[in-house]
Design a protein around this motif. Sequence first.
Motif, PDB file in Angstrom:
ATOM      1  N   UNK A 194      14.635 -74.111  55.456  1.00  0.00           N
ATOM      2  CA  UNK A 194      13.809 -73.497  55.055  1.00  0.00           C
ATOM      3  C   UNK A 194      13.194 -71.535  54.374  1.00  0.00           C
ATOM      4  N   UNK A 195      14.266 -71.566  54.393  1.00  0.00           N
ATOM      5  CA  UNK A 195      14.709 -70.368  54.522  1.00  0.00           C
ATOM      6  C   UNK A 195      14.667 -69.758  52.609  1.00  0.00           C
ATOM      7  N   UNK A 196      13.868 -68.687  52.734  1.00  0.00           N
ATOM      8  CA  UNK A 196      13.806 -68.438  51.446  1.00  0.00           C
ATOM      9  C   UNK A 196      14.050 -66.841  50.984  1.00  0.00           C
ATOM     10  N   UNK A 197      15.253 -66.992  49.763  1.00  0.00           N
ATOM     11  CA  UNK A 197      16.034 -66.078  49.737  1.00  0.00           C
ATOM     12  C   UNK A 197      15.146 -65.455  47.484  1.00  0.00           C
ATOM     13  N   UNK A 198      14.935 -63.899  48.019  1.00  0.00           N
ATOM     14  CA  UNK A 198      13.840 -63.591  46.872  1.00  0.00           C
ATOM     15  C   UNK A 198      14.426 -62.069  46.208  1.00  0.00           C
ATOM     16  N   UNK A 199      14.714 -62.332  44.382  1.00  0.00           N
ATOM     17  CA  UNK A 199      15.214 -60.595  44.087  1.00  0.00           C
ATOM     18  C   UNK A 199      14.135 -60.334  43.087  1.00  0.00           C
ATOM     19  N   UNK A 200      13.896 -59.178  42.819  1.00  0.00           N
ATOM     20  CA  UNK A 200      13.594 -59.467  41.821  1.00  0.00           C
ATOM     21  C   UNK A 200      13.142 -57.907  41.459  1.00  0.00           C
ATOM     22  N   UNK A 201      13.147 -58.060  40.105  1.00  0.00           N
ATOM     23  CA  UNK A 201      13.296 -55.826  39.881  1.00  0.00           C
ATOM     24  C   UNK A 201      12.294 -55.753  38.852  1.00  0.00           C
ATOM     25  N   UNK A 202      11.264 -55.013  39.658  1.00  0.00           N
ATOM     26  CA  UNK A 202       9.694 -54.414  38.776  1.00  0.00           C
ATOM     27  C   UNK A 202       9.621 -53.216  38.373  1.00  0.00           C
ATOM     28  N   UNK A 203       8.971 -53.412  37.976  1.00  0.00           N
ATOM     29  CA  UNK A 203       8.047 -51.868  37.201  1.00  0.00           C
ATOM     30  C   UNK A 203       6.536 -52.176  36.795  1.00  0.00           C
ATOM     31  N   UNK A 204       6.326 -50.697  37.582  1.00  0.00           N
ATOM     32  CA  UNK A 204       4.847 -50.578  37.183  1.00  0.00           C
ATOM     33  C   UNK A 204       4.761 -50.917  35.732  1.00  0.00           C
TER      34      UNK A 204
END
Length: 416
Positions: A288-298
């Motif tokens: 049940x482990x989860x890996x998330x990678x996000x490229x974000x901006x304002x």
Amino acid sequence: MGMVDDDAVVITTWERKKDYSTMITVNCPDKTGLGCDLCRIILLFGLSIHKGDVSTDGKWCYIVFWVVGRQNTRWSLLKKRLLEVCPSYLSTSGIHYYNLENEHPLRHEVFLLKFWCSYDRKGLLHAVSEVLCELELTIKRVKVSTTPDGSVLDLFFITDTRELLHTRKRQDETIGQLRAVLGDTVRSCEIERAGPEVTECSQDSCFLPATTMEKLFGLDMTQHNGSLNAPLVSDQIAVSMDNSLSPSHTVVQIYCQDHKGLIYDIMRTLKDRNIQISYGRFSVKPKRSCEVELFIMRSDGEKIVDPSKQEALSSFLKTELPRPLRVAVVNRGADTELLVANPVELSRRGRPLVFYDITLALKTLGIRIFSMEIGRHMIQNREWEAYQIILDERDSLSVPRKNIEEGVRNKLMGWE
């Protein structure tokens, strides 16, 4: 809304596939918060996202979700609901950033569903919630009470996703399905328009009593960190932010325990802060482990470079993701009370299926509900949806409180 191509959402299912049985592809103009809106609908249909990819060039987005869940999912209806939140092709002139002042969610007309049952039975309210979910009727408020002679009066303030509940045909369909499920226990069942004062009340928030807030939030009231139920909730979460990996985006990496609606919780947190995801990927690993990678901006198209703002976002994710709901079992005089609360989006949309999961958990535990109230309340300058449930005295005494709390939380979090 304008024109949305039917091919903007494609759902592909496999009958015999070991890993991800269904793939949902969304290809449409972009807007801030689109991922949140899509994930909320997927959660509403009882599906779990096990893997996903999100990408956008600022005008057009391409999203892929791999989901698992109910075998009886109405895929055509799911596609229809997903298409309803996709922007039209007329909106491709630029990305639409979320602005609360410009957000005017449709206010559906509120109806009162009222029925008497000659006696209570275990699972009665869950049977009602199953019917309402199947009919796409949304519960706004509930008041349930048991009379001294053992009969039950249920008042449900509901709205209709299909906007047809004002018609006799739709009312007859709803009453007919309820009678079919509840059988001869039903004395009477009626649907009527709620008065304007009730409709307005269903939209407004009030303040929850301080004693109830303390029971639900515990240390949150003073530290904004932890709660009465913290020891039973996984705090294994890591959030990192890096501005060196991309010339135009802040890269956010999240490692945490998976739960039902995790991706929705991440998306709503970013949407409420007007943060745009340009690229993202996430997957559930073993245990049940989860890996998330996000490229974000304002919202102004810039990175998040201010360390204090980075820390604020990181801190909020660390607080929000392990505890998307609060659960506590407490004394209320001589009674046993179950308290559940979940945050409401700034757009005023509540978390899907909370009532459904609570009633299912209590049915599984063999506990009847003596009375219940659902309402929205302002807590720490945020709007929360709170469920205050008095449990049947005979049933609650036979089940340890720890088991009740764990059973309800595990059902809400998808940890069965």
